[in-house]
Scaffold this active site. Structure first.
Site, PDB file in Angstrom:
ATOM      1  CB  SER A 166     -29.599 -27.710   6.927  1.00 65.38           C
ATOM      2  OG  SER A 166     -29.363 -27.660   8.307  1.00 65.38           O
ATOM      3  CG  ASP A 221     -31.009 -27.218  12.351  1.00 68.63           C
ATOM      4  OD1 ASP A 221     -30.018 -26.588  11.938  1.00 68.63           O
ATOM      5  OD2 ASP A 221     -31.377 -28.300  11.861  1.00 68.63           O
ATOM      6  CG  ASP A 265     -27.588 -24.715  10.913  1.00 71.60           C
ATOM      7  OD1 ASP A 265     -28.360 -24.028  11.631  1.00 71.60           O
ATOM      8  OD2 ASP A 265     -27.898 -25.829  10.472  1.00 71.60           O
ATOM      9  CG  ASP A 267     -31.835 -24.842   9.128  1.00 66.33           C
ATOM     10  OD1 ASP A 267     -30.642 -24.934   9.476  1.00 66.33           O
ATOM     11  OD2 ASP A 267     -32.621 -25.807   9.182  1.00 66.33           O
TER      12      ASP A 267
END
Lengths: 477, 451
Positions: free
Chosen positions: A107, A254, A250, A252
Site C-alpha cells: 500500500s 485504495d 496511493d 495500490d
C-alpha cells in the site's frame, strides 16, 4: 536522550498483523515467507480458486510466483489478475466465486517494503479473529500438501478491473459528469492507478486528463503516501493546465487525496467529507461509519441529512464490519479512504474520484468553494516513536493526566477540549503513537497536537525510568 | 514412505510427500545463491506439479538477483544446449524424466550445459542444508522473462552437426511416442528440420502419463503395433524429458534400449574417432563396438553427470548409458534423444539398410533386469552379501565403480541400490539367455536369503 535507547525504535523487518504480513524485500520478506503464507492461506480457505493481484512494485513478480506455487502446493487454483487496484481484486472475489484473495502490495509503505494482505470469500480483509487463525496455521507450518493429480494449473483473469470500473460508473451519474467535460490532473504515484485510472477518467467519465508520475514501474518518483506535502507536482499540473481538480492515488489504488483548482491540497479528511456529502445527498440516506480520528465535519454533514454517524477503531476492516452490521450508506477513513458499499465494501480511490466528480457536476461550485462551504476546521498530526510494550502504559498515563476532561476510549485515548479534540493511538503498522488533533484553526490544532506529543513523551520517559532495559526486537501488531 | 533423494545436481521425490514445493524453493534458492546476479535458464516438463515447482524456482532465482530466461515447457536436451548458447551461468530443469507418475525432480545444469559439476553441486547442497541464501533488496532483484526463439539455434546446430542430406533423401517415415511430455511442442519443427515424415502417438502435452515413461520394449507395444500398418521405417519411444530413447524396427519389433546407444555411438564414431564413455552397467555391445573401432572405452558410475564428467576428462567423442541415451560433446553436453534419433536415421540412410538389419548386425546379448525389495537404508548390506558370495560368478573380475559388478567370459552381472525406490537393481547379461537368467536369479536369491 536516555542511555540504552536508540534514536529510532527498532522496527521489525517482518510485521504480521491485522494489515497482513509486511516486510522489507530481501531481508524478511522472502519467497519462502510468501510461499508459506500462501500455503497457510490456501489451507485456511480450502481447495478452490484464490485470486492473486499485485501493485507495480518491482518485487511483485517474485512474490506472485512464490504465492502461486504456495497456493498450488495445497491444492488451490491460483487465479492471477496481474497488476490491479486492491478494490478491483476485493470486489472480484465474490464476483468470480473465489475462495479468497491475496493482495501483494505494501500500500502506502516505501518501495523496499511489500506485503501480503488476505481477503475472505466475501472480498473483505480478514477480521482480527480470522487473521489469528491464519497466523496459527502459518506458525504450525504443517500444511496438507497436494499430490500430483490434485495440483491445479494457475489461471489468468483480466476481467476484474473492468467489472469494478463498470460498477463504479453504474453507481454515479455518468451522464452528468460527462456533460461537464472536466479537465482533471491525476497522480497515480507510479502505482496501479497509472494502468487503469487515465482511461477510466477519459473513457467512462469524459474528462481531459493530465497525468504526472504515470509510469507504472513502482520506483516511486513521489512518496507513495498521498499526504498533502507530497502533492507538489500534482498541484503544479493543475495550475499549468487549468484543471478543475487533481487526484492523487496511493500505489495500490485504495486511497485518494485531492488538490483544488488552485493546486492546493484540501486534506484527506475532505476526500471523505465530499464523498459522504454526495452519497447522502444524491444516492441514499443511511448511517455513516468512519474511524475514530476522522474529522468532526462528518457529523455536520450527516446531521444536515438527518443521518447517524458511528465511529470505529482505525483499520479498514473495523470500519467495514461496522458498515455491514449497520447497513451503512457510506463510510471510510480519514486517510482518503472512501468506502461505497453499493460498489463494494472496501476503500476505493476510483469510486472516490467518481463520486467527487459527480458532486462537482451538480453545479458551478469549485472544489475550493465546496471545501469552504463546510464548517471551518483544521487537523494537525504528530508521531511519537515508542517501543511496543511502552505504548499501553503511555496511554494509561495520558488517561490519568487528562482524567478531568471528556475522554473517549474507542481507539487509544481521545480527549475533548470544548469543541476541539485530540486522539492518541497506537499505529497498526509502525512502532509509533499517532496523534491527531482537530480545532477551528490550523494554529489551534497544531498547538493541541503539540501539547499531547509533549505529554506522551514525558509519560514515556517516566515509564522508561521505572522499567529501563534494552528495546525488545520485534513489535506486536 | 519418504522418498526424497538429494544429489549434487538435483533433488527428486514423490510430489507433495517428499518432494515438496518448499524443498524445491530452498534448493533453487541455494543454487540461486551460487549463481547470484547472473543469467539462469528455467524450463519444465508437462507434469502436473511442474508449473508449480517452476514458479517456486523462478521466485527463488529472482530473489537472488538472477536474470531468468524462462523456456517454459522444454525438453532437457534443448535446455542444456541453450545454456552455453545464451551465455548463462546454468539452468534449472523441473521435470520427471523417466520417473514414474507421481514423481518429479529439480535438476541443476552448469554453464557448459552438462549436469552441474559435482564440486559446485556440493556447494549448493551445503547452502541448502545451512538454509543460507543470498538475497537482494527491492532494487536489486532479478527479472523473469520468457526466452525467445531458442529452438531455431538448436535445430540449426543439430542439422549442421548431423548433415541431414542423406536422411532427407531417404524419405523416411517415423513413429514417435513422446509420452505427452516436454518434447510434444517440438516434434513438428524437429522432424521438418530432419526432413522426415512423422506420426506421433501420445503427442499432446499432458499432465498425466499415458504409459510408463521409461523407454523400454515392454512400454512400446502400442507404437510397435502401428509400425507395419503405417509403413513406418523406425519408431522412437522417448522418456518424458526426451533424454532417453528406445527403438522399434520397421517390422514392429521393440528392441532393447541398450541398442539405442550401440547404433547411435557407432554412427557417431564414423564422424570422429576417440574415446567412448559409458556407465558401468551398459551392455557389452559397447565393448564390442569400441574394440572393433579400436578406441578406448571408459566406464563411470551411473548417471548423466558422471558420464558427462568422464567425457570431459577423457576428451571422449561419444558417451551414453544403456538406458537409451547418447551424448556427443562436439554438439552439446547433454543426453539428447533427438540427436540419438538423428544418428539412428543417419545410420539407416548412409548404410541403406533397414533398422531391423542394423539391429541384427549387433552381436546379440541377452540382458535380464531384476529388482529385489530392500529397506532403503540397508541396501549396502545387500551388496556386501554379493561381494562375499559372488553367486555363479566366483572367478570373474569384480568392479566397484558403482554398486558391484562381476565380469566373466560370456557376460556380467551387476547389482546397484536404486536411488529412487527401496530396491536393489540387478542386471545380468550373457550371450546365452538361460545363463543370463540363471545368474540374475542366483543374485536375487542370495539377497533374499540374507534379508
Amino acid at each position: 536522550m536516555t542511555a540504552g535507547r536508540t534514536a529510532e525504535p527498532v522496527r521489525a523487518a517482518l510485521k504480521v498483523g491485522i494489515s497482513g504480513v509486511r516486510g522489507v524485500v530481501g531481508e524478511a520478506l522472502t519467497p519462502q515467507v510468501a510461499a508459506a503464507f500462501a500455503q497457510a492461506f490456501g489451507t485456511f480457505v480450502g481447495h478452490g480458486p484464490v485470486l492473486v493481484g499485485r501493485d507495480t512494485r518491482p518485487s511483485g513478480p517474485m512474490l506472485e510466483a512464490a504465492v502461486t506455487a504456495g497456493l498450488q502446493s495445497v491444492g488451490c487454483t491460483p487465479v492471477r489478475l496481474g497488476r490491479v487496484p486492491t478494490p478491483s481484486l476485493l470486489r472480484h472475489v465474490p464476483a468470480a466465486g473465489a475462495r479468497g484473495g491475496i493482495v501483494i502490495s505494501a500500500s502506502h509503505n516505501a518501495a523496499p517494503w511489500n506485503a501480503l494482505k488476505f481477503a475472505d470469500r466475501r472480498g473483505l480483509f480478514l477480521t482480527p479473529a480470522l487473521a489469528e487463525e491464519l497466523f496459527d496455521l502459518y506458525h504450525q507450518q504443517d500444511f496438507p500438501l497436494a499430490a500430483e493429480p490434485e495440483i491445479r494449473e494457475p489461471r489468468e483473469d483480466e476481467t476484474a478491473v473492468r467489472g469494478h470500473l463498470e460498477a463504479v460508473a453504474a453507481y454515479v451519474d455518468t451522464a452528468a459528469i460527462r456533460a461537464r467535460r472536466f479537465r482533471v490532473a491525476l497522480d497515480p504515484g507510479n502505482g496501479v492507478g497509472a494502468l487503469h485510472a487515465p482511461d477510466f477518467l477519459r473513457e467512462r467519465l469524459g474528462c481531459a486528463v493530465t497525468v504526472v508520475h504515470g509510469e507504472p514501474h513502482g520506483r516511486f518518483e513521489r512518496e507513495p503516501e498521498p499526504l498533502p506535502e507530497h502533492l507538489g507536482a500534482l498541484g503544479e499540473a493543475v495550475r499549468r493546465d487549468g484543471c478543475a481538480i487533481g487526484f492523487a492515488q496511493d500505489p495500490d489504488g485504495d486511497r485518494l487525496a485531492i488538490v483544488d483548482e488552485t493546486g492546493a491540497p484540501i486534506g484527506e479528511d475532505f476526500t471523505l467529507a465530499f464523498a459522504v456529502r454526495q452519497v447522502l445527498a444524491a444516492h441514499r440516506r443511511g448511517p455513516v461509519v468512519v474511524n475514530e480520528t476522522a474529522s468532526r465535519v462528518i457529523e455536520g454533514i450527516a446531521a444536515e441529512a438527518g443521518c447517524a454517524v458511528v465511529r470505529t477503531r482505525t483499520g479498514e476492516i473495523h470500519v467495514v464490519a461496522e458498515m455491514l452490521a449497520r447497513d451503512a450508506a457510506v463510510g471510510g477513513e480519514n486517510i482518503g479512504g472512501v468506502i461505497l458499499p453499493a460498489v463494494h465494501p472496501c476503500r476505493d480511490s476510483f469510486g472516490a474520484m467518481a463520486i467527487v466528480l459527480e458532486m462537482l457536476a451538480t453545479g458551478p461550485r469549485t472544489v475550493r468553494a465546496w471545501r469552504d462551504a463546510f464548517p471551518r476546521t483544521a487537523v494537525a498530526k504528530r508521531k511519537v516513536p515508542v517501543r511496543g510494550p511502552e505504548a499501553p502504559a503511555v496511554l494509561r498515563e495520558l488517561r490519568r493526566r487528562y482524567a478531568d476532561r471528556p475522554l473517549r476510549l474507542l481507539d487509544g485515548v481521545g480527549i475533548g477540549f470544548g469543541d476541539d479534540w485530540v486522539c492518541v493511538r497506537r499505529s497498526n503498522t509502525e512502532p509509533i503513537l499517532r496523534i491527531t488533533a482537530e480545532a477551528d484553526t490550523a494554529a489551534a490544532a497544531a498547538r493541541l497536537a503539540g501539547e499531547l506529543a509533549e505529554a506522551a513523551e514525558t509519560a514515556r520517559r517516566k515509564i522508561e525510568t521505572q522499567h529501563p532495559g534494552p528495546p525488545p526486537r520485534g513489535e506486536k501488531g | 514412505m519418504k522418498t526424497l533423494r538429494l544429489s549434487p545436481f538435483g533433488l527428486r521425490g514423490f510430489t507433495g510427500d517428499s518432494l515438496t514445493m518448499r524443498a524445491v524453493l530452498d534448493y533453487a534458492s541455494a543454487f540461486a545463491s551460487f549463481a547470484a546476479g547472473r543469467r539462469v535458464l528455467l524450463a519444465r516438463d508437462t507434469r502436473g506439479s511442474s508449473a508449480m515447482l517452476a514458479a517456486a524456482a523462478g521466485s527463488a532465482l529472482v530473489a537472488a538477483g538472477c536474470e531468468v530466461l524462462d523456456l517454459g515447457i522444454c525438453p532437457a536436451p534443448i535446455l542444456q544446449f541453450s545454456v552455453p548458447a545464451n551465455g548463462a551461468e546454468g539452468a534449472i530443469l523441473i521435470g520427471g524424466g523417466h520417473l514414474a507418475a507421481g514423481w518429479n525432480s529439480i535438476q541443476l545444469v552448469g554453464p557448459d550445459g552438462a549436469p552441474l559439476d559435482p564440486l559446485a553441486g556440493e556447494t549448493v547442497l551445503d547452502l541448502y542444508h545451512a538454509g543460507a541464501f543470498a538475497r537482494r533488496g527491492w532494487d536489486g532483484l532479478g527479472r523473469l522473462q520468457p526466452a525467445e526463439a531458442f529452438l531455431a539455434p538448436y535445430l540449426e546446430a543439430l542439422t549442421r552437426h548431423l548433415g541431414v542430406a542423406a536422411v532427407r533423401r531417404a524419405g523416411f517415415r517415423v513413429l514417435l511416442d513422446p509420452v505427452g511430455g516436454a518434447a510434444c511442442p517440438f516434434l513438428a519443427p524437429l522432424t521438418r528440420a530432419l526432413g522426415v515424415d512423422a506420426v506421433a502417438v501420445n503427442g499432446e502435452p499432458s499432465a498425466y502419463l499415458a504409459r510408463d515413461p521409461e523407454p523400454r520394449p515392454r512400454n512400446a507395444r502400442p507404437l510397435a503395433a502401428m509400425m507395419r500398418p503405417l509403413g513406418a521405417h523406425a519408431g522412437f519411444l522417448f522418456s518424458s524429458d526426451a533424454s532417453r530413447v528406445s527403438l522399434v524396427t520397421e517390422e514392429g519389433e521393440p528392441v532393447s534400449e541398450e541398442m539405442s546407444l550401440a547404433i547411435a555411438a557407432d554412427q557417431a564414431l564414423r564422424r570422429a574417432q576417440g574415446p567412448v564413455v559409458v556407465n558401468c552397467c551398459t551392455s557389452r555391445m559397447i565393448d564390442d563396438l569400441a574394440a572393433a573401432r579400436g578406441v578406448p572405452l571408459i566406464k563411470t558410475p551411473v548417471g548423466q553427470a558422471h558420464v558427462m564428467a568422464g567425457l570431459a576428462d577423457e576428451d571422449g567423442v561419444v558417451g551414453g548409458e544403456g538406458s537409451g541415451s547418447v551424448a556427443v560433446p562436439a554438439f552439446s553436453r547433454a543426453f539428447d534423444g533427438f540427436l540419438l534419433m538423428g544418428l539412428v536415421l543417419e545410420a539407416m540412410a548412409v548404410s541403406g539398410r533397414p533398422l531391423s538389419a542394423l539391429v541384427g548386425a549387433l552381436r546379440r546379448y541377452h540382458i535380464v533386469k531384476r529388482t529385489v525389495r530392500w529397506s532403503a537404508g540397508g541396501s549396502y548390506r545387500a551388496l556386501d552379501v554379493l561381494r562375499e558370495r559372488r553367486p555363479d560368478v566366483r572367478d570373474g573380475r569384480a568392479d566397484e565403480t558403482d554398486g558391484f559388478r562381476v565380469d566373466v567370459a560370456d557376460g556380467w552381472v551387476h547389482a546397484r541400490a536404486s536411488r529412487t525406490v527401496p530396491l536393489v537393481r540387478i542386471i545380468s547379461e550373457s550371450t546365452d539367455r538361460a545363463v543370463a537368467e540363471a545368474r540374475a536369479e542366483a543374485w536375487v536369491r542370495a539377497i533374499e536369503e540374507a534379508s
